[in-house]
Motif scaffolding. Sequence first.
Motif, PDB file in Angstrom:
ATOM      1  N   PRO A 217       0.367  -3.735  -2.403  1.00  0.00           N
ATOM      2  CA  PRO A 217       0.889  -2.474  -2.945  1.00  0.00           C
ATOM      3  C   PRO A 217       1.186  -2.576  -4.431  1.00  0.00           C
ATOM      4  CG  PRO A 217       2.586  -3.628  -1.703  1.00  0.00           C
ATOM      5  CD  PRO A 217       1.317  -4.390  -1.499  1.00  0.00           C
ATOM      6  N   PRO A 218       1.228  -1.450  -5.135  1.00  0.00           N
ATOM      7  CA  PRO A 218       1.693  -1.493  -6.517  1.00  0.00           C
ATOM      8  C   PRO A 218       3.076  -2.141  -6.576  1.00  0.00           C
ATOM      9  CG  PRO A 218       0.808   0.676  -5.975  1.00  0.00           C
ATOM     10  CD  PRO A 218       0.880  -0.086  -4.692  1.00  0.00           C
ATOM     11  N   LEU A 219       3.349  -2.877  -7.631  1.00  0.00           N
ATOM     12  CA  LEU A 219       4.622  -3.579  -7.737  1.00  0.00           C
ATOM     13  C   LEU A 219       5.803  -2.617  -7.773  1.00  0.00           C
ATOM     14  CD1 LEU A 219       3.759  -6.396 -10.317  1.00  0.00           C
ATOM     15  CD2 LEU A 219       3.343  -6.333  -7.851  1.00  0.00           C
ATOM     16  N   ILE A 220       5.543  -1.359  -8.063  1.00  0.00           N
ATOM     17  CA  ILE A 220       6.617  -0.358  -8.146  1.00  0.00           C
ATOM     18  C   ILE A 220       6.973   0.219  -6.778  1.00  0.00           C
ATOM     19  CG2 ILE A 220       5.987   0.302 -10.504  1.00  0.00           C
ATOM     20  CD1 ILE A 220       4.714   2.866  -9.172  1.00  0.00           C
ATOM     21  N   LEU A 221       6.243  -0.117  -5.725  1.00  0.00           N
ATOM     22  CA  LEU A 221       6.503   0.449  -4.405  1.00  0.00           C
ATOM     23  C   LEU A 221       7.942   0.159  -3.988  1.00  0.00           C
ATOM     24  CD1 LEU A 221       4.682   1.884  -2.164  1.00  0.00           C
ATOM     25  CD2 LEU A 221       4.923  -0.276  -0.930  1.00  0.00           C
ATOM     26  N   THR A 222       8.624   1.156  -3.452  1.00  0.00           N
ATOM     27  CA  THR A 222      10.021   1.000  -3.071  1.00  0.00           C
ATOM     28  C   THR A 222      10.152   0.511  -1.627  1.00  0.00           C
ATOM     29  OG1 THR A 222      10.260   3.266  -2.236  1.00  0.00           O
ATOM     30  CG2 THR A 222      10.629   2.904  -4.606  1.00  0.00           C
ATOM     31  N   LYS A 223      11.355   0.044  -1.291  1.00  0.00           N
ATOM     32  CA  LYS A 223      11.627  -0.398   0.074  1.00  0.00           C
ATOM     33  C   LYS A 223      11.500   0.769   1.046  1.00  0.00           C
ATOM     34  CE  LYS A 223      14.889  -3.886  -1.600  1.00  0.00           C
ATOM     35  NZ  LYS A 223      16.328  -4.301  -1.633  1.00  0.00           N
ATOM     36  N   ALA A 224      11.961   1.947   0.625  1.00  0.00           N
ATOM     37  CA  ALA A 224      11.878   3.133   1.494  1.00  0.00           C
ATOM     38  C   ALA A 224      10.429   3.497   1.793  1.00  0.00           C
ATOM     39  CB  ALA A 224      12.595   4.307   0.840  1.00  0.00           C
ATOM     40  N   GLU A 225       9.574   3.385   0.782  1.00  0.00           N
ATOM     41  CA  GLU A 225       8.153   3.705   0.980  1.00  0.00           C
ATOM     42  C   GLU A 225       7.497   2.702   1.923  1.00  0.00           C
ATOM     43  OE1 GLU A 225       6.856   5.903  -3.179  1.00  0.00           O
ATOM     44  OE2 GLU A 225       7.251   3.733  -3.216  1.00  0.00           O
ATOM     45  N   PHE A 226       7.833   1.433   1.774  1.00  0.00           N
ATOM     46  CA  PHE A 226       7.239   0.427   2.665  1.00  0.00           C
ATOM     47  C   PHE A 226       7.777   0.591   4.085  1.00  0.00           C
ATOM     48  CE2 PHE A 226       6.050  -3.798   4.233  1.00  0.00           C
ATOM     49  CZ  PHE A 226       4.758  -3.881   3.728  1.00  0.00           C
ATOM     50  N   ASN A 227       9.045   0.943   4.219  1.00  0.00           N
ATOM     51  CA  ASN A 227       9.600   1.212   5.547  1.00  0.00           C
ATOM     52  C   ASN A 227       8.824   2.322   6.246  1.00  0.00           C
ATOM     53  OD1 ASN A 227      11.643  -0.679   5.302  1.00  0.00           O
ATOM     54  ND2 ASN A 227      13.159   0.793   4.577  1.00  0.00           N
ATOM     55  N   GLU A 228       8.477   3.334   5.481  1.00  0.00           N
ATOM     56  CA  GLU A 228       7.697   4.455   6.011  1.00  0.00           C
ATOM     57  C   GLU A 228       6.357   3.972   6.550  1.00  0.00           C
ATOM     58  OE1 GLU A 228       5.169   7.802   3.775  1.00  0.00           O
ATOM     59  OE2 GLU A 228       7.308   7.899   3.302  1.00  0.00           O
ATOM     60  N   PHE A 229       5.695   3.102   5.774  1.00  0.00           N
ATOM     61  CA  PHE A 229       4.416   2.539   6.210  1.00  0.00           C
ATOM     62  C   PHE A 229       4.586   1.722   7.490  1.00  0.00           C
ATOM     63  CE2 PHE A 229       1.923  -1.491   6.007  1.00  0.00           C
ATOM     64  CZ  PHE A 229       0.718  -0.968   6.462  1.00  0.00           C
ATOM     65  N   ILE A 230       5.617   0.881   7.549  1.00  0.00           N
ATOM     66  CA  ILE A 230       5.848   0.041   8.726  1.00  0.00           C
ATOM     67  C   ILE A 230       6.054   0.911   9.968  1.00  0.00           C
ATOM     68  CG2 ILE A 230       7.486  -1.548   9.818  1.00  0.00           C
ATOM     69  CD1 ILE A 230       5.679  -2.965   7.876  1.00  0.00           C
ATOM     70  N   ASP A 231       6.805   1.990   9.832  1.00  0.00           N
ATOM     71  CA  ASP A 231       7.040   2.889  10.973  1.00  0.00           C
ATOM     72  C   ASP A 231       5.730   3.490  11.483  1.00  0.00           C
ATOM     73  OD1 ASP A 231       9.751   2.426  10.881  1.00  0.00           O
ATOM     74  OD2 ASP A 231      10.229   4.245   9.750  1.00  0.00           O
ATOM     75  N   VAL A 232       4.874   3.910  10.553  1.00  0.00           N
ATOM     76  CA  VAL A 232       3.588   4.486  10.963  1.00  0.00           C
ATOM     77  C   VAL A 232       2.700   3.412  11.583  1.00  0.00           C
ATOM     78  CG1 VAL A 232       1.469   5.569  10.118  1.00  0.00           C
ATOM     79  CG2 VAL A 232       3.683   6.351   9.280  1.00  0.00           C
ATOM     80  N   PHE A 233       2.700   2.217  11.000  1.00  0.00           N
ATOM     81  CA  PHE A 233       1.901   1.113  11.541  1.00  0.00           C
ATOM     82  C   PHE A 233       2.331   0.827  12.979  1.00  0.00           C
ATOM     83  CE2 PHE A 233      -0.468  -2.747   9.674  1.00  0.00           C
ATOM     84  CZ  PHE A 233      -1.129  -2.971  10.862  1.00  0.00           C
ATOM     85  N   LYS A 234       3.625   0.812  13.238  1.00  0.00           N
ATOM     86  CA  LYS A 234       4.118   0.565  14.596  1.00  0.00           C
ATOM     87  C   LYS A 234       3.644   1.657  15.549  1.00  0.00           C
ATOM     88  CE  LYS A 234       8.319  -2.018  13.410  1.00  0.00           C
ATOM     89  NZ  LYS A 234       9.809  -1.997  13.362  1.00  0.00           N
TER      90      LYS A 234
END
Length: 389
Positions: A362-379
């Motif tokens: 991911p871009p180095l600027i990606l936030t924790k909230a944005e990555f959490n969103e991705f993890i939820d969708v991946f699950k």
Amino acid sequence: MKHVYSCTGHVLKIPNITASQGAYLFDDKGKRYMDLESGVWCISMGHTNERINKTITKQMGSLMHAGFCYSSSILEESAKSILEITNFINGKCLFLCSGSEAIEISRQISKHVSGKKISMTLHDSYLGAYTSVTDRDRGWHIFNWEKCNTCVKNDVCDPFCEVLQEIPEEISDFIFEPGSSSGFVRFPPKGLIQNIVSIVRDNGGKIIANEVTTGVGRTGKWFGYQHYDIEPDLVATGKGIGNGYPVSVVLINKSTISELGIKPFKYSQSHQNDPLGAAVVQEVIQEIESTGLIQKAEHKGSIFLSQLESLVDKKIVLDVRGRGMMFAIDLSNKDVADEIYNDLIHHGYIVGNRGTTFRIDPPLILTKAEFNEFIDVFKTVLLSIKNPA
């Protein structure tokens, strides 16, 4: 179906991207996609970065291109900045257009000053698109380090190991890609790399750090080789150093520059040392330093890695590896990987699909909230595969 005139050689997954911002791409229908591949690892600080775009516009209005026999203040300032972050005091650098070219010229310089003819690299390294590095039947020594992974002396690599003793004395350059491993994200043992570096250097060869994908903060340090406590002679970097603008840099240390003073080497390319590319590099470095992105990448990367590791079930998700903001996810087979990949795109998430492995950068600027969103969708996607309707 609308005819596509551009040639990529790849299946088009999103036919008409029209805009971008930060970690996101947008298509002509307004759909938003989180770009977890960073535009093939290039967009280190996010799409349409305002500060970098302003620099490009300003430099375009004064001097874009000159030629390889000329210099300018921005060229010298940018060179000084990037040499400082590698601690190449009194070294020099060359601005080019692509990572492949940066690696190729690094090899040419090494062969020129060493007088040797054989390049060496690890068996799973990717060194660019040129046939000079993709065709390894002649002029190469390929070191398969996977057998070293099971060595009981792995933590303290034996420099007199018979595998290391097979390294020829005629190595001109050892090109080390510190962790990308052709996109599969594997990390050779530190002691092994240190021993290879010592052997090659003692025999008069050069050490080239291939930082095209692992540099510019991607691994939580400025450069991936810094995890190995080695000092290369040349560093080839690209991709993230331009944040989407096509620029690469070869950095050459003081001792190699001294050798080139005795044995001159000339290289001519139309877009060599372009002021516009140099201006972009300068701004990227300043943006990273002013925002503390290296430290943030290291911190967030450890959190993101833990979240990805929570997905491992040994049935669909077999393994996860990572360092900084560079991750790989091994999946059970290609059909499953393709299904997950397509489902993620449908939900608005882009990852790198390498058959049975996903690459996430991911871009180095990606936030924790944005990555959490991705993890939820991946699950959610994984659950739908485990329990199809």
